[in-house]
Design a protein around this motif. Structure first.
Motif, PDB file in Angstrom:
ATOM      1  N   ASN A   3      15.020  54.166  12.010  1.00 57.56           N
ATOM      2  CA  ASN A   3      15.623  53.546  13.191  1.00 57.56           C
ATOM      3  C   ASN A   3      15.331  54.367  14.446  1.00 57.56           C
ATOM      4  O   ASN A   3      15.468  55.597  14.434  1.00 57.56           O
ATOM      5  N   MET A   5      15.880  54.728  18.808  1.00 59.07           N
ATOM      6  CA  MET A   5      16.680  54.358  19.984  1.00 59.07           C
ATOM      7  C   MET A   5      16.005  54.935  21.230  1.00 59.07           C
ATOM      8  O   MET A   5      15.538  56.079  21.215  1.00 59.07           O
ATOM      9  N   MET A  44      25.413  54.825  18.978  1.00 62.96           N
ATOM     10  CA  MET A  44      25.178  55.559  17.723  1.00 62.96           C
ATOM     11  C   MET A  44      26.397  55.485  16.810  1.00 62.96           C
ATOM     12  O   MET A  44      26.282  55.282  15.599  1.00 62.96           O
ATOM     13  N   VAL A  50      20.703  56.696  13.242  1.00 56.68           N
ATOM     14  CA  VAL A  50      19.536  56.725  14.127  1.00 56.68           C
ATOM     15  C   VAL A  50      18.664  57.882  13.663  1.00 56.68           C
ATOM     16  O   VAL A  50      19.144  58.995  13.464  1.00 56.68           O
TER      17      VAL A  50
END
Length: 512
Positions: A3, A5, A44, A50
């Motif tokens: 993942n 971000m 988060m 993440v």
């Protein structure tokens, strides 16, 4: 898939970062982009894991360095890439000092450079995961080795009946009181007959596996083919764990489990504790409506069986109604729990011997007594004794004292078995086909074939499965079904137990 971000207060930079990589192609998932550190930190906590954080340094509300420090507290393994301008190098240096993987410059940002930086993060994550797996395997192997050593030491102590324990690993384990729990399968002989002797060991292996998945503060091992022992700290609520495992196994196998338990207060009490748990488990014989038993020190079970002379005085000369009344009276005595189950079974068998010895065919009489001895509960003893009495009395009335044509019955049974072993064949099916009782057929088959009925059927099914694996391209579950196994998981485990190879390995090693 990892993942990712993205955090930057400039929309055009966020758009450029998002659109410069085909995230799905790279096996990455872009889970969000935000305009300041506080939004990202909140996300988060909301979104969960993440793996890679790509963040600008200078942003309103919360800057990238503060975000980085707080995010690493939540997830120390987070990989961070800093996005900076030329005049922010002091901040970049601080970020690298605190664990950022790399940085990229906004004025010279190229997709290829950005992708290489992201790949660098992925490589670090994968390397860490590889090391974590190695460490976990080493730790598990070490824990398993320690467990096996303690299990073997405890088994030696119990089987050799050493009251004085000198093993340091066992002594250290019992620095606080432990519950000792003995588990048995209900109707072990019936389980053997219906599923085969290997099925017991497969169930016990499953219980042991579930035990160690549920706790790392105990020991679990087979003490015999029919008994499994748990040792758990008394303070860890051992009965809740044991009952949870028991109920799950019962749901999956439809085989009942009983257990007896007591508390061992110190290591020198280990052997006596085992016998107390064993005695507690034995109370199922008298209370078959229950399944969980605590040891009771007030039950002595020291009353002996009636002698041969006493039985003759009560039972001879033979009169059926008087004998039935006597059995019911003895049942009342047996129910008091003052006699051991083995003594009760012996006395019940001796009742039939006293009345019918030398009057009917000895093999028939011995088979009736064997049925009594195979009883798991007091009620089964009572029922088997009364049924044996009636059956033997009927033989006397009808004058049927000739030996049974056992070999003819067996030949007829074997012919039927070989024609139907890939179907759902049971002991009862075959007994019905040759017109004798289930118990009588079980004893007859074991006596003449020197193995249980179901073990013979399993041999035929495994032989069939081997042929199918060698000669066809059927999938394993199809092989199982065609060989008479309706549970592919059980088939695979049993096949490996019998042959030493999984079905797949057997096929590879015997390709034609």
């Amino acid at each position: 898939m990892f993942n990712v971000m993205i955090v930057d207060d400039e929309p055009i930079i966020r758009f450029g970062l998002k659109s410069s990589i085909d995230w799905e192609k790279e096996n990455l998932k872009l889970i969000g982009d935000y305009s300041n550190g506080q939004q990202a930190l909140d996300a988060m906590e909301r979104e969960g894991r993440v793996d890679i954080l790509i963040t600008d340094i200078k942003m309103p509300v919360m800057d990238g360095i503060t975000l980085m420090k707080k995010a690493l507290v939540v997830n120390p393994k987070l990989k961070i890439v800093l996005v900076s301008s030329y005049n922010e190098f002091e901040y970049v240096r601080e970020g690298l000092t605190h664990g950022a993987v790399d940085y990229i410059l906004k004025p010279t940002l190229e997709p290829e450079t950005f992708l290489k930086t992201v790949h660098k993060c992925v490589d670090k994550i994968e390397e860490e995961q590889k090391m974590d797996r190695k460490l976990e395997y080493a730790q598990q192997s070490n824990v398993a080795a320690i467990r096996r050593r303690v299990e073997q030491e405890m088994k030696r102590i119990l089987l050799k009946k050493h009251d004085e324990v000198k093993s340091e690993s066992v002594i250290s384990m019992f620095e606080e009181p432990h519950a000792i729990v003995l588990l048995k399968l209900k109707g072990m002989d019936r389980v053997d007959e219906d599923f085969g002797f290997l099925y017991n060991s497969l169930i016990f292996e499953e219980i042991q596996e579930r035990f160690y998945l549920a706790t790392d503060e105990g020991i679990c091992f087979l003490i015999s083919d029919s008994e499994l022992l748990f040792f758990l700290k008394k303070s860890s609520d051992p009965l809740t764990l044991t009952t949870m495992i028991k109920e799950k196994i019962e749901r999956e196998t439809s085989i009942g489990i009983i257990y007896g338990y007591d508390v061992v207060h110190d290591v020198q009490d280990l052997v006596k504790g085992y016998y107390r748990a064993h005695a507690a488990c034995g109370r199922y014989f008298f209370h078959s409506e229950k399944e969980i038993f605590r040891y009771r020190p007030d039950i002595a079970q020291d009353v002996p069986a009636l002698s041969e002379q006493e039985l003759e005085g009560f039972l001879l000369p033979y009169e059926e109604s008087r004998s039935e009344t006597f059995i019911e009276e003895r049942f009342g005595v047996w129910s008091s729990e003052n006699m051991k189950p083995s003594v009760i079974k012996k006395e019940a068998g001796n009742i039939l011997k006293t009345i019918f010895m030398k009057k009917i065919d000895p093999p028939v009489l011995m088979e009736k007594i064997a049925i009594i001895e195979a009883s798991d509960t007091l009620e089964e003893v009572r029922k088997s004794t009364l049924e044996g009495l009636k059956a033997c009395a009927q033989l006397l009335v009808n004058g049927e004292n000739k030996p049974h044509m056992d070999n003819e019955l067996l030949d007829k049974a074997l012919h039927y078995i070989h024609a139907h072993y890939t179907d759902e064949l049971t002991l009862q099916n075959v007994a019905d086909h040759i017109h004798i009782s289930r118990n009588y057929f079980s004893i007859l088959f074991k006596r003449l074939m020197d193995q249980n009925f179901i073990d013979y059927v399993i041999e035929l099914r495994v032989k069939k499965a081997k042929a199918l694996l060698r000669q066809t391209s059927l999938k394993v579950y199809e092989v199982a079904a065609n060989a008479g196994f309706n549970d592919v998981k059980y088939f695979s485990k049993l096949f490996k137990k019998v042959t030493g190879q999984s079905p797949g390995d057997y096929r590879l090693n015997h390709e034609q």
